[in-house]
Scaffold this active site. Structure first.
Site, PDB file in Angstrom:
ATOM      1  N   ALA A 346       0.859  -1.189   0.000  1.00  0.00           N
ATOM      2  CA  ALA A 346       0.000   0.000   0.000  1.00  0.00           C
ATOM      3  C   ALA A 346       0.891   1.233   0.000  1.00  0.00           C
ATOM      4  O   ALA A 346       2.081   1.162   0.310  1.00  0.00           O
ATOM      5  CB  ALA A 346      -0.920   0.010   1.220  1.00  0.00           C
ATOM      6  N   MET A 347       0.299   2.372  -0.359  1.00  0.00           N
ATOM      7  CA  MET A 347       1.040   3.636  -0.379  1.00  0.00           C
ATOM      8  C   MET A 347       0.129   4.749   0.124  1.00  0.00           C
ATOM      9  O   MET A 347      -1.011   4.886  -0.307  1.00  0.00           O
ATOM     10  CB  MET A 347       1.539   3.941  -1.802  1.00  0.00           C
ATOM     11  CG  MET A 347       2.258   5.271  -1.935  1.00  0.00           C
ATOM     12  SD  MET A 347       3.671   5.403  -0.813  1.00  0.00           S
ATOM     13  CE  MET A 347       3.808   7.190  -0.663  1.00  0.00           C
ATOM     14  N   HIS A 381      -1.950   1.415   9.254  1.00  0.00           N
ATOM     15  CA  HIS A 381      -0.595   1.890   8.941  1.00  0.00           C
ATOM     16  C   HIS A 381      -0.644   3.072   7.973  1.00  0.00           C
ATOM     17  O   HIS A 381      -0.021   4.118   8.207  1.00  0.00           O
ATOM     18  CB  HIS A 381       0.216   0.744   8.334  1.00  0.00           C
ATOM     19  CG  HIS A 381       1.643   1.093   8.036  1.00  0.00           C
ATOM     20  ND1 HIS A 381       2.683   0.745   8.860  1.00  0.00           N
ATOM     21  CD2 HIS A 381       2.204   1.778   7.001  1.00  0.00           C
ATOM     22  CE1 HIS A 381       3.823   1.189   8.352  1.00  0.00           C
ATOM     23  NE2 HIS A 381       3.560   1.818   7.207  1.00  0.00           N
ATOM     24  N   GLU A 382      -1.414   2.920   6.890  1.00  0.00           N
ATOM     25  CA  GLU A 382      -1.458   3.989   5.882  1.00  0.00           C
ATOM     26  C   GLU A 382      -2.145   5.238   6.414  1.00  0.00           C
ATOM     27  O   GLU A 382      -1.752   6.366   6.084  1.00  0.00           O
ATOM     28  CB  GLU A 382      -2.157   3.494   4.615  1.00  0.00           C
ATOM     29  CG  GLU A 382      -1.524   2.258   3.975  1.00  0.00           C
ATOM     30  CD  GLU A 382      -0.018   2.368   3.812  1.00  0.00           C
ATOM     31  OE1 GLU A 382       0.469   3.462   3.462  1.00  0.00           O
ATOM     32  OE2 GLU A 382       0.673   1.360   4.044  1.00  0.00           O
ATOM     33  N   HIS A 385       0.044   7.391   8.487  1.00  0.00           N
ATOM     34  CA  HIS A 385       0.907   8.225   7.656  1.00  0.00           C
ATOM     35  C   HIS A 385       0.259   9.565   7.306  1.00  0.00           C
ATOM     36  O   HIS A 385       0.973  10.512   6.930  1.00  0.00           O
ATOM     37  CB  HIS A 385       1.243   7.501   6.349  1.00  0.00           C
ATOM     38  CG  HIS A 385       2.406   6.579   6.440  1.00  0.00           C
ATOM     39  ND1 HIS A 385       3.635   6.963   6.925  1.00  0.00           N
ATOM     40  CD2 HIS A 385       2.544   5.273   6.080  1.00  0.00           C
ATOM     41  CE1 HIS A 385       4.472   5.947   6.862  1.00  0.00           C
ATOM     42  NE2 HIS A 385       3.836   4.896   6.359  1.00  0.00           N
TER      43      HIS A 385
END
Length: 941
Positions: A346-347, A381-382, A385
């Site tokens: 993922a990003m 997690h993403e 960010h």
């Protein structure tokens, strides 16, 4: 996919006329765009000290210009569907993209050149304007000699310090096939048809910019500290949807074929977070009272409700972080998109988070129920960010751990809050500890914050995205939170985020704000002094405790006992005994010290690093080890669960470093025959894997397998009623241990396990109804194929080809590598060279799976050497590490070194591989006979 499926030189010629026709529309929209959108500037921009503008070959841009905003027009010419035309021999696909950009910037030091990043772009029509006088400055574009990453705009007159300027550039490029920058992805709509029907094939364009790919999409100041506001307009084919970082603020048709979508200005952000997609995807809305949240996926997946689970938790995670940090998510929309192809899992692009399908979509009855934990973890997690990385960004890539370490640390906290039944906290902590410990025990490791001058080239940036940055970063933060206390730590973090929002930081800024929180609480810890050794040097300590006299000292832990190191740390040690509660003591030098709390009273055991809050290993005098072993065998519940796993991991790794005898570590596995908890078993299996890799081609393997069958039989029987009826326990951690029980029992040849796996798989083959529980499919598929032949393998391959469910394909991708038939493994490896059979995204994974099979390791090693140009398009360094994991002879080491020299692969990770092989060689030579004798004795061989 082959080039002739989406490229056609004949049809490409027709786009010349189309491009000319669209230029007029683009110019009109530029004017309209400037009139409609105002600049968003939430905080003052940082000032840079005047510096001498150094042109390339310096790998960094000069700091004489500071970007403020970009106006970007992009037009991917890609068709989302192939249209067959009469008298045309090739499909009508193209991978051309065109566009233009205007960057507005401030000059802080006089210069006659503008340097930007640009790679693989044809750039033209430079227009430089003095915005203060509205005068045009004559300019020419050139690429500096010897640099493929930079673009220079030479000026007839100098830009003056304090002036405001703009630069317009037109450009064109190719949409990539390598899942980087702006790339093409495809999928099959409906049931896959492998008879040549292309009507079901769909194409989409997506971006993946981190760390340095924005320069391949538009010329830019492609460094994280050079933040700016982005105004984006995408011109795309009718029938497709364009998504960007910010909300859409306008859309209209241009002609019968094209439309444009304009987006609101983004927050001030780094170029690596710039993102957009063009696809036929549809949306699943997520409930939220403030943010417009949607999940985009293939229409078929959306209609089937596969995004519903992700939709149900995204808003909760976003709210959890907003409350935790005291700062709401800073945009009005959040799109998440499940892509068929993406190189990372993922990003975190701000406002447009991209995911691999398999980590975002969930299909009831097909996707493992345990996959919900992975989905929740990756979303958490993403979304972390969005604060750590997007809102507050590291100044340079050498401190990427400030992004990834924090996101990893916050993941288990968020998942534990929104899905407490997952019991994610202990599992995540254990996994991160084990990952960091293993990578950081080599002299070729790197610090969390390496010197900036050591991270300049692209490959140096890429190799930082490893277990050190993610896992060590997380466990070091957890250690600091424990020492400072959670409320003080959280207060300092919140002040840090608030003060540096929309700006860039380094770790000293973090220490400063945590120090403010400590001082406000009346504490006496010097945060920077304590933490600098943990982040600025490699490795971690092993603490050695003599419980007879209380003597304690630290030493840098390294697998290679010939490596010299004087590193030492400020070590917080939480210690307990059989009759006392945990207390905290500090070991703050490399000298031996006396501590009363480390003296055993009445011969009872002492346990240090309670709950594994510290990032260090612990060794004891033999008497204390034996007392702990007795406790584990008689009443393991007295020892905290995390420590039961960590005692096993410490012992095995201390044995690898020759600090304890290897038989001590093996003795610690005895208590498992009566233990059903996941974490101790997970730790044992992970460490015994090393023994398997070292000895599965030697005479040690037979008695070792016999011992493992003995040890796991009790665990397998504990779950047998569930397994035989294809059901799972309610408890989440027990579900994980059921998978370990099946995998270990079948792989060690326990007859009832092998029979179960083959019968379940056979029933699926014979009646085409899959009754295997989704949790158990991956393990049972693998074991059935491993103990089967061509028929089982080809059935699995057919199912892999025809399945539209990403989770099912992932499980089958592993299963296909489990066969012991050499010719089938060779066929499988050959299939990885064909993206129509195995997607480029999965090539590395499939090869690594084959390398994990003792029958396939040599095949995989020969295969990557023969096909390096193709397979290296993925994560080439991790591939080398995986394929050489079993290497334990000088001949194998020599082979690796010759190969790395031949391909000229510069990487510290390769140094880690060679160092690990040297350790393997020495360890096998010194321990093989002892280990053989121990397994023969325990197994009655």
């Amino acid at each position: 996919m082959p080039k002739n499926n989406y490229k056609s030189k004949i049809i490409a010629a027709t786009f010349v006329l189309l491009t000319l026709a669209v230029i007029g529309g683009i110019v009109t929209m530029i004017i309209f765009y400037n009139n409609q959108i105002s600049t968003m500037n939430p905080t003052p921009r940082p000032t840079f000290p005047p510096t001498t503008a150094a042109p390339p070959p310096s790998m960094r841009l000069p700091r004489n210009l500071i970007p403020e905003s970009y106006e970007i027009f992009l037009q991917p010419h890609l068709y989302s569907r192939i249209i067959e035309e009469v008298n045309v021999t090739s499909p009508n696909q193209t991978t051309l993209f065109t566009g233009n950009s205007t960057v507005h910037f401030k000059c802080v030091q006089r210069t006659r050149s503008i340097y930007l990043h640009s790679v693989d772009l044809v750039v033209s029509n430079s227009v430089v304007k003095n915005k203060d006088t509205d005068e045009r400055i004559h300019s020419t574009v050139k690429y500096p000699k010897g640099s493929g990453e930079f673009l220079e705009v030479q000026l007839n007159e100098a830009l003056e310090a304090g002036g405001n300027y703009s630069l317009f550039l037109a450009f064109k490029g190719e949409i990539s096939e390598s899942l980087y920058a702006l790339y093409v992805s495809s999928y099959i709509e409906g049931v896959p048809d492998y008879e040549g029907d292309t009507n079901a094939q769909r194409f989409l364009a997506a971006t993946n910019m981190e760390p340095t790919a924005a320069r391949a999409v538009f010329p830019c100041f492609d460094e994280p500290e050079m933040k700016a506001v982005f105004h984006l307009t995408v011109i795309h084919r009718q029938g497709t949807t364009a998504l960007g970082n910010a909300e859409r603020c306008g859309s209209s048709f241009i002609d019968d074929e094209w439309q444009y979508t304009r987006f609101h200005p983004t927050p001030r952000m780094s170029t690596y977070l710039f993102a957009f997609t063009v696809s036929e995807f549809t949306a699943t809305p997520c409930p939220h009272n403030r943010v417009d949240i949607k999940i985009f996926a293939r229409p078929e997946a959306t209609a089937a409700g596969h995004a519903q689970y992700a939709a149900s938790i995204t808003g909760k995670i976003l709210d959890f972080y907003g409350d935790r940090f005291g700062i709401d998510y800073s945009q009005r929309k959040l799109d998440q998109i499940a892509l068929p192809d993406l190189s990372p899992a993922a990003m975190e692009n701000w406002g447009l988070v991209t995911y691999q399908e398999g980590v975002l979509l969930y299909e009831e009855g097909v996707t493992s129920t345990l996959a919900k934990e992975r989905i929740a973890s990756i979303i958490a997690h993403e979304l972390a960010h969005q604060w750590f990385g997007n809102l507050v960004t590291m100044k340079w890539w050498n401190e990427i751990w400030l992004n990834e370490g924090f996101a990893t640390y916050m993941t288990y906290i968020a998942v534990d809050a929104i899905e407490p039944s997952f019991k994610a906290k202990d599992t995540c902590v254990a996994n991160n500890l084990l990952t960091a410990f293993e990578e950081d025990a080599l002299a070729s490791s790197h610090p969390l914050s390496p010197p900036e001058q050591d991270v300049q080239e692209n490959y140096e940036i890429f190799q930082l995205f490893d277990g050190i940055v993610y896992s060590k970063g997380a466990v070091v933060l957890r250690m600091l939170a424990d020492v400072l206390h959670e409320e003080v730590f959280n207060k300092g973090i919140n002040m840090y985020l608030w003060h540096f929002r929309y700006n860039n930081t380094d770790e000293q800024n973090l220490w400063d704000y945590l120090q403010k929180a400590v001082d406000a609480d009346g504490g006496h810890i010097n945060v920077a002094k304590v933490m600098d050794p943990w982040t600025n040097q490699i490795g971690y300590p092993v603490i050695t405790i003599n419980t007879t006299n209380g003597e304690i000292y630290q030493k840098h832990f390294l697998f290679n006992d010939s490596s010299e190191s004087s590193n030492w740390w400020y070590v917080p040690i939480r210690v307990m005994s059989k009759t006392t509660v945990p207390s905290l003591a500090w070991l703050d030098s490399s000298d031996k010290v006396k501590k009363g709390e480390f003296i055993s009273k009445n011969g009872e055991w002492i346990l240090a690093n309670v709950d594994c809050t510290g990032y260090y290993r612990v060794n004891y005098n033999l008497k204390n080890w034996e007392s702990l072993l007795t406790q584990l065998e008689t009443d393991p519940e007295r020892i905290p669960l995390l420590n039961r796993g960590q005692l096993i991991d410490d012992a095995f790794n201390l044995a690898r470093a020759k600090l304890v005898d290897v038989t001590l570590a093996l003795n610690l596995t005895r208590f498992l025959r009566n233990d059903t908890e996941y974490l101790p078993w997970r730790s044992a299996v992970r460490n015994l894997e090393y023994f398997v890799h070292m000895f599965d081609r030697s005479e040690v393997y037979g008695p070792m397998q016999a011992y493992l069958r003995q040890q796991v039989s009790g665990l397998y029987n504990f779950f047998r009623n569930y397994t035989d009826n294809s059901t799972v326990p309610v408890d989440h951690s027990l579900q994980k241990n059921q998978i370990i029980a099946i995998g270990m029992a079948c792989s060690s040849g326990l007859p009832e396990c092998v029979t179960m796996a083959r019968e379940m798989f056979s029933k699926w083959m014979n009646n085409n109804i899959n009754m295997i529980h989704s949790n158990l499919r991956s393990t049972i598929y693998c074991q059935a194929v491993a103990h089967g032949g061509r028929r089982e393998w080809e059935f699995a391959w057919k199912k892999y080809q025809t399945s539209v469910d990403t989770s099912e394909k992932d499980q089958l991708l592993l299963a296909l590598s489990c066969t012991k038939e050499i010719w089938l493994l060779n066929r499988y490896l050959e299939y990885t060279l064909n993206p129509e059979k195995i997607r480029l995204m999965d090539t590395d994974t499939a090869i690594q799976y084959v390398a994990g099979n003792v029958a396939g390791q040599t095949l995989a090693w020969n295969f990557i050497r023969a096909n390096w140009l193709y397979v290296s398009r993925g994560s080439s360094v991790s591939l080398i590490l995986a394929v050489t994991r079993r290497f334990s002879t000088q001949f194998e080491l020599d082979e690796l070194q010759r190969f790395v020299t031949d391909i000229d692969l510069p990487s510290a990770r390769v140094e880690q591989a060679t160092e690990q092989i040297r350790v393997n060689i020495q360890w096998v030579r010194e321990n093989k006979d002892t280990i053989l004798e121990w397994f023969e004795g325990e197994a009655g061989w």
